[in-house]
Write a protein that holds these residues in place. Structure first.
Motif, mmCIF file in Angstrom:
data_model
loop_
_atom_site.group_PDB
_atom_site.id
_atom_site.type_symbol
_atom_site.label_atom_id
_atom_site.label_comp_id
_atom_site.label_asym_id
_atom_site.label_seq_id
_atom_site.Cartn_x
_atom_site.Cartn_y
_atom_site.Cartn_z
ATOM 1 N N ASP A 30 0.859 -1.368 -0.073
ATOM 2 C CA ASP A 30 -0.009 -0.079 0.097
ATOM 3 C C ASP A 30 0.732 1.301 -0.015
ATOM 4 O OD1 ASP A 30 -2.236 -1.640 0.238
ATOM 5 O OD2 ASP A 30 -2.697 -1.353 2.175
ATOM 6 N N LEU A 31 2.018 1.005 0.474
ATOM 7 C CA LEU A 31 2.908 2.361 0.283
ATOM 8 C C LEU A 31 3.865 2.445 -0.516
ATOM 9 C CD1 LEU A 31 3.673 1.986 4.363
ATOM 10 C CD2 LEU A 31 2.536 3.858 3.255
ATOM 11 N N GLY A 32 3.714 1.799 -1.712
ATOM 12 C CA GLY A 32 4.465 1.817 -2.932
ATOM 13 C C GLY A 32 5.524 0.799 -2.730
ATOM 14 N N MET A 33 5.809 -0.116 -2.163
ATOM 15 C CA MET A 33 6.844 -1.002 -2.185
ATOM 16 C C MET A 33 6.245 -2.331 -2.386
ATOM 17 S SD MET A 33 9.100 0.234 1.069
ATOM 18 C CE MET A 33 10.291 -0.839 1.009
ATOM 19 N N ALA A 34 5.732 -2.487 -3.588
ATOM 20 C CA ALA A 34 4.836 -3.665 -3.928
ATOM 21 C C ALA A 34 5.644 -4.897 -4.060
ATOM 22 C CB ALA A 34 3.834 -3.508 -5.251
ATOM 23 N N GLN A 35 6.963 -4.592 -4.536
ATOM 24 C CA GLN A 35 8.024 -5.867 -4.601
ATOM 25 C C GLN A 35 8.621 -6.137 -3.419
ATOM 26 O OE1 GLN A 35 8.099 -7.316 -7.677
ATOM 27 N NE2 GLN A 35 6.204 -5.774 -8.211
ATOM 28 N N ALA A 36 8.355 -5.626 -2.351
ATOM 29 C CA ALA A 36 9.223 -5.856 -0.999
ATOM 30 C C ALA A 36 8.567 -6.944 -0.338
ATOM 31 C CB ALA A 36 9.280 -4.424 -0.167
ATOM 32 N N ALA A 37 9.454 -7.659 0.536
ATOM 33 C CA ALA A 37 8.830 -8.679 1.118
ATOM 34 C C ALA A 37 9.470 -8.661 2.659
ATOM 35 C CB ALA A 37 9.126 -10.071 0.765
ATOM 36 N N PHE A 38 8.683 -8.422 3.828
ATOM 37 C CA PHE A 38 9.112 -8.278 4.963
ATOM 38 C C PHE A 38 9.023 -10.082 5.642
ATOM 39 C CE2 PHE A 38 7.953 -7.921 9.485
ATOM 40 C CZ PHE A 38 9.115 -7.147 10.025
ATOM 41 N N SER A 39 10.157 -9.938 6.609
ATOM 42 C CA SER A 39 10.152 -11.344 7.190
ATOM 43 C C SER A 39 10.881 -11.274 8.602
ATOM 44 C CB SER A 39 10.980 -12.685 6.212
ATOM 45 O OG SER A 39 12.187 -12.130 6.188
ATOM 46 N N ILE A 40 10.644 -12.318 9.383
ATOM 47 C CA ILE A 40 11.254 -12.246 10.752
ATOM 48 C C ILE A 40 12.173 -13.527 11.011
ATOM 49 C CG2 ILE A 40 10.477 -12.318 13.050
ATOM 50 C CD1 ILE A 40 7.852 -11.052 12.238
ATOM 51 N N SER A 41 13.130 -13.286 11.537
ATOM 52 C CA SER A 41 13.926 -14.306 11.529
ATOM 53 C C SER A 41 14.099 -14.753 13.249
ATOM 54 C CB SER A 41 15.466 -14.183 11.265
ATOM 55 O OG SER A 41 16.688 -15.131 11.908
ATOM 56 N N ILE A 42 13.738 -15.988 13.850
ATOM 57 C CA ILE A 42 13.885 -16.211 15.150
ATOM 58 C C ILE A 42 14.926 -17.301 15.327
ATOM 59 C CG2 ILE A 42 12.383 -17.029 16.915
ATOM 60 C CD1 ILE A 42 9.853 -15.828 15.368
ATOM 61 N N ASN A 43 15.773 -17.133 16.009
ATOM 62 C CA ASN A 43 16.781 -17.834 16.550
ATOM 63 C C ASN A 43 16.740 -18.116 18.036
ATOM 64 O OD1 ASN A 43 18.196 -18.357 13.993
ATOM 65 N ND2 ASN A 43 19.142 -16.104 14.280
ATOM 66 N N THR A 44 16.520 -19.512 18.327
ATOM 67 C CA THR A 44 16.247 -19.773 19.460
ATOM 68 C C THR A 44 17.509 -20.465 20.277
ATOM 69 O OG1 THR A 44 13.685 -20.077 19.285
ATOM 70 C CG2 THR A 44 14.544 -21.189 21.162
#
Length: 207
Positions: A30-44
């Motif tokens: 919606d903010l103009g970053m249609a090609q972006a992908a957000f992800s979260i790395s969790i290391n335990t």
């Protein structure tokens, strides 16, 4: 018992992370970053000595700003504009979940302009429906969406400098937006442009 609590926290985080990833990625679109992908790395960590008040996890936000580019730590790869929009996307994704908040964005629109600035303005207004939002901006496209406008002025007297905050009426708002557009407050063309920005923002809000 501490290990049990840490495992429960890790399980909850891993179950929730995909939901947050999807929500933030949609906000970025919606903010103009249609090609972006957000992800979260969790290391335990399985080391009892490493447990703290945040549990056993090390959590890092990652961003792939373009297709084919691997996701990397947000703080290392994002430009100023990307970082600003990702922060805004995060706040929009969790709006209302932490109760009534007051959010202060100091030039959240840094590094952007044009149609993207309009998208950011719309998102900020949408966020303001769930909490109080204070925005410091130099972009007229963003300022046009605000419900209230304050002018921050610094004056220098004989002894010391002072700063004051002035609530603007609608006529003064138009004048300030003109100045943001790089024109004089009495420039007819600039005033027409500023009025159009304000009218479009209010129209989008259904006012």
């Amino acid at each position: 018992r501490l290990e049990e609590q840490a495992r429960a926290l890790s399980t909850a985080r891993r179950a929730t992370a995909p939901l947050l990833e999807a929500a933030v990625t949609q906000q970025l679109t919606d903010l103009g970053m249609a090609q972006a992908a957000f992800s979260i790395s969790i290391n335990t960590s399985g080391d009892l000595e490493s447990l703290g008040d945040a549990g056993a996890d090390s959590v890092e936000f990652l961003l792939a700003s373009n297709p084919g580019v691997p996701a990397r730590p947000l703080a290392r790869v994002a430009s100023g504009g990307e970082l600003s929009r990702t922060l805004l996307a995060l706040k929009c994704a969790v709006a209302g979940l932490e109760g009534t908040e007051t959010l202060v964005f100091d030039e959240i629109d840094a590094g952007i302009g044009g149609i993207t600035a309009l998208a950011v303005g719309e998102k900020l207004r949408s966020l303001a429906a769930a909490c109080q939002v204070v925005v410091i901006t130099h972009l007229p496209q963003v300022a046009a969406f605000a419900d209230r406008h304050y002018l921050i002025e610094k004056t220098t007297g004989t002894s010391q400098a002072s700063t004051r905050l002035v609530l603007l009426d609608e006529a003064a708002v138009i004048g300030e937006i003109c100045r943001m557009l790089g024109a004089r407050a009495d420039d007819p063309a600039a005033r027409a442009h500023a009025a159009a920005l304000r009218a479009a923002a209010k129209g989008d809000a259904g006012q």
